[in-house]
Write a protein that holds these residues in place. Structure first.
Motif, short mmCIF file in Angstrom:
data_model
loop_
_atom_site.label_atom_id
_atom_site.label_comp_id
_atom_site.label_asym_id
_atom_site.label_seq_id
_atom_site.Cartn_x
_atom_site.Cartn_y
_atom_site.Cartn_z
N VAL A 71 0.86 -1.18 0.00
CA VAL A 71 0.00 0.00 0.00
C VAL A 71 0.90 1.23 0.00
O VAL A 71 2.08 1.18 0.32
CB VAL A 71 -0.94 0.02 1.22
CG1 VAL A 71 -1.87 -1.18 1.19
CG2 VAL A 71 -0.14 0.05 2.52
N SER A 73 2.45 4.03 1.59
CA SER A 73 2.69 4.36 2.99
C SER A 73 3.69 5.50 3.10
O SER A 73 4.53 5.70 2.21
CB SER A 73 3.19 3.13 3.76
OG SER A 73 4.33 2.56 3.12
N CYS A 124 2.93 -3.96 2.92
CA CYS A 124 1.50 -4.26 2.95
C CYS A 124 0.87 -3.53 4.13
O CYS A 124 1.57 -3.02 5.02
CB CYS A 124 1.26 -5.76 3.05
SG CYS A 124 1.82 -6.51 4.61
N GLN A 125 -0.46 -3.48 4.15
CA GLN A 125 -1.15 -2.75 5.20
C GLN A 125 -0.82 -3.28 6.58
O GLN A 125 -0.59 -2.52 7.53
CB GLN A 125 -2.67 -2.82 4.97
CG GLN A 125 -3.48 -1.92 5.88
CD GLN A 125 -3.32 -0.46 5.51
OE1 GLN A 125 -3.73 -0.05 4.44
NE2 GLN A 125 -2.73 0.34 6.41
N SER A 126 -0.75 -4.61 6.71
CA SER A 126 -0.50 -5.22 8.01
C SER A 126 0.87 -4.84 8.55
O SER A 126 1.00 -4.41 9.70
CB SER A 126 -0.62 -6.74 7.89
OG SER A 126 -0.27 -7.37 9.11
N ASP A 128 2.84 -2.38 7.57
CA ASP A 128 2.97 -0.93 7.74
C ASP A 128 2.36 -0.49 9.08
O ASP A 128 2.91 0.36 9.77
CB ASP A 128 2.29 -0.21 6.58
CG ASP A 128 2.55 1.29 6.60
OD1 ASP A 128 3.72 1.68 6.71
OD2 ASP A 128 1.58 2.06 6.50
N ASN A 129 1.25 -1.11 9.44
CA ASN A 129 0.58 -0.75 10.70
C ASN A 129 1.28 -1.33 11.92
O ASN A 129 1.50 -0.63 12.91
CB ASN A 129 -0.86 -1.24 10.69
CG ASN A 129 -1.76 -0.43 9.77
OD1 ASN A 129 -1.43 0.70 9.42
ND2 ASN A 129 -2.87 -1.01 9.36
#
Length: 375
Positions: A71, A73, A124-126, A128-129
C-alpha cells in the motif's frame, strides 16, 4: 556498447551496437528519423511504476520477503507532516521530466498535500501498521528499536526507489529517438553507467537489508547504534533517507565509493518532530560502525550554535526525501533559497561529491540544542 564507427558499418541482421540483444534493424536502424519520446509519456510511465509494489518486509526467514501487495505508505509520518504544513501542504523539490523540460534540468519547489508527501508502496497494510507502531503510535524517545525502525524504513524505501529507477532504464534508452548517431551513443553510454550504478547499489542494499531482517526476526536491536540531537522547537524540514557516506563534515574521506568490490557502509538519517520539539537521528548497524561513527563524530564536533546549520546542509546535500515548512521557505532570502536548491540539485544528480561538499554556505537553522545522545 561499441563505438560510432562500428555502428555505422552494422548490417541489418547484426546485433545492435547498443547491446540490447536485438537485431540492428529491430533496434537502432533509422533511429535518427524516429519520433522523439514525449516527456509526459515518460512521466506517466514513472508514475505507473511508482504506483505498484510488493511488501519488502522480511518474510518467514532470511532472504525472503512478505511479497503481498504493498500500500502507499508514508516514510515521513503523516502526523509529523501535519505539524509543519500550512493548509495541509508542505514544500518539496519536484523533478519530473516535464519539469526538467521547462526549466532546462532544474528542480522546481512546489506544494504537495500531506496525504501524498513521502509515499511509496513499500509495505503491505498489516506490516505498515504493526511493525512501525513503535514509531507511529509512540512518541520518539530514542530507543534502539525506534532507531532500527527508522533505518529499516529508509533502507526499504531506497531499495524500492532504486528498483523502480532500474526498471525505467529501457525507457531511458528510448530518449535517443530522433537524435543524431553521436547523441545516441552518449545516451546509451549514460544508460549503461546508470544501470550499473543502480545494480551495485541494489546489491549493497540487499546485503544490508539481510542483516536488518535478521535483527527484526529476532527482535534483537542490540547491534544498532545512533547519534541523536534534540532541539527545543519543531523543525522547518522533515526527512528520512539513507546514505553511503563518502566524506565527513571536515572533508575527510570515509570510504571509497568507486570500489565495486566493497560492500558500502550505510547510515540512515531522519529529522523528526517530538513532543518537546524535534530530533535529528543518525543510525547504523554494527557492520557500518567504522564509517558511520566517524561521520557522527565530525557532526558532534560542532558547537551547539552551529549544529543545526550543519544538519540542514547535510539534509539538503544528500536527501531527496525532504519536506519543508512553507512559512520558513517563503521567508528565506532568495540567495539562501538558491543555495538550498543547488544542494538539492546535487542530491538528485550522479555528480561526484567533493571533500568540501558540506562546507558552511550561510544556510541557517535557528534551533536551540536540548541534548546530544549516543546509543
Amino acid at each position: 556498447m561499441e563505438g560510432t564507427d562500428a555502428s555505422m558499418k552494422r548490417g541489418r541482421n547484426d546485433p545492435c551496437w547498443c547491446g540490447s540483444g536485438l537485431k540492428y534493424k529491430k533496434c537502432h536502424l533509422d533511429r535518427e528519423s524516429s519520433d522523439a519520446v514525449r516527456p509526459w509519456d515518460i512521466d506517466k510511465e514513472m508514475r505507473n511504476c511508482a504506483s505498484r509494489g510488493t511488501c519488502l518486509h522480511v518474510g518467514q526467514g532470511i532472504q525472503s520477503i512478505c511479497g503481498r501487495p504493498a500500500v502507499r505508505s508514508h516514510s515521513v509520518p503523516k502526523s509529523m507532516l501535519k505539524r509543519i504544513a500550512h493548509n495541509g501542504h508542505v514544500y518539496f523539490h519536484s523533478g519530473t521530466v516535464m519539469d526538467f523540460e521547462r526549466t532546462g534540468g532544474e528542480l522546481q519547489t512546489r506544494l504537495i498535500g500531506v496525504n501524498s508527501a513521502s509515499v511509496l508502496p513499500v509495505y503491505c497494510q498489516s506490516h505498515d501498521n504493526d511493525t512501525f507502531a513503535p514509531l507511529e503510535r509512540v512518541a520518539f524517545c530514542s530507543t534502539k528499536e525506534q532507531c532500527f525502525l527508522l533505518t529499516y524504513r529508509a533502507l526499504c524505501l531506497e531499495y524500492q526507489k532504486k528498483s523502480n529507477a532500474l526498471a525505467m532504464i529501457p525507457t531511458m534508452r528510448q530518449l535517443d529517438r530522433g537524435k543524431k548517431l553521436g547523441d545516441q551513443t552518449i545516451i546509451q553510454a549514460r544508460a549503461d553507467a546508470i544501470s550499473y550504478s543502480f545494480e551495485l547499489s541494489l546489491r549493497d542494499l540487499a546485503i544490508r537489508k539481510a542483516k536488518l531482517d535478521s535483527m527484526l526476526l529476532a527482535s534483537d536491536f542490540s547491534d544498532m547504534y545512533a547519534y541523536i540531537v534534540t532541539f527545543d522547537s519543531e523543525p522547518d524540514v522533515l526527512c528520512s533517507s539513507i546514505l553511503q557516506p563518502e566524506y565527513d563534515f571536515d572533508g575527510r574521506s570515509l570510504q571509497d565509493l568507486s570500489n565495486p568490490n566493497t560492500t558500502m557502509e550505510i547510515v540512515a538519517f531522519s529529522l523528526l518532530t517530538t513532543p518537546a520539539g524535534s530530533a535529528f537521528v543518525m543510525a547504523w548497524d554494527k557492520d557500518s560502525e567504522a564509517t558511520c561513527r566517524r561521520l557522527a563524530n565530525s557532526l558532534d564536533s560542532f558547537s551547539d550554535r552551529g549544529l543545526g546549520h550543519g544538519i540542514l546542509r547535510f539534509i539538503f546535500e544528500f536527501c531527496e526525501n525532504n519536506y519543508i515548512r512553507p512559512a520558513w521557505w517563503d521567508n528565506l532570502e532568495p540567495e539562501i533559497r538558491g543555495k538550498i536548491s543547488a544542494r538539492m540539485q546535487r542530491a538528485i544528480s550522479d555528480e561526484a561529491r567533493l571533500p568540501g561538499c558540506l562546507a558552511d554556505d550561510g544556510v541557517r537553522a535557528e534551533w536551540k540544542v536540548n541534548s546530544r545522545e549516543w546509543l
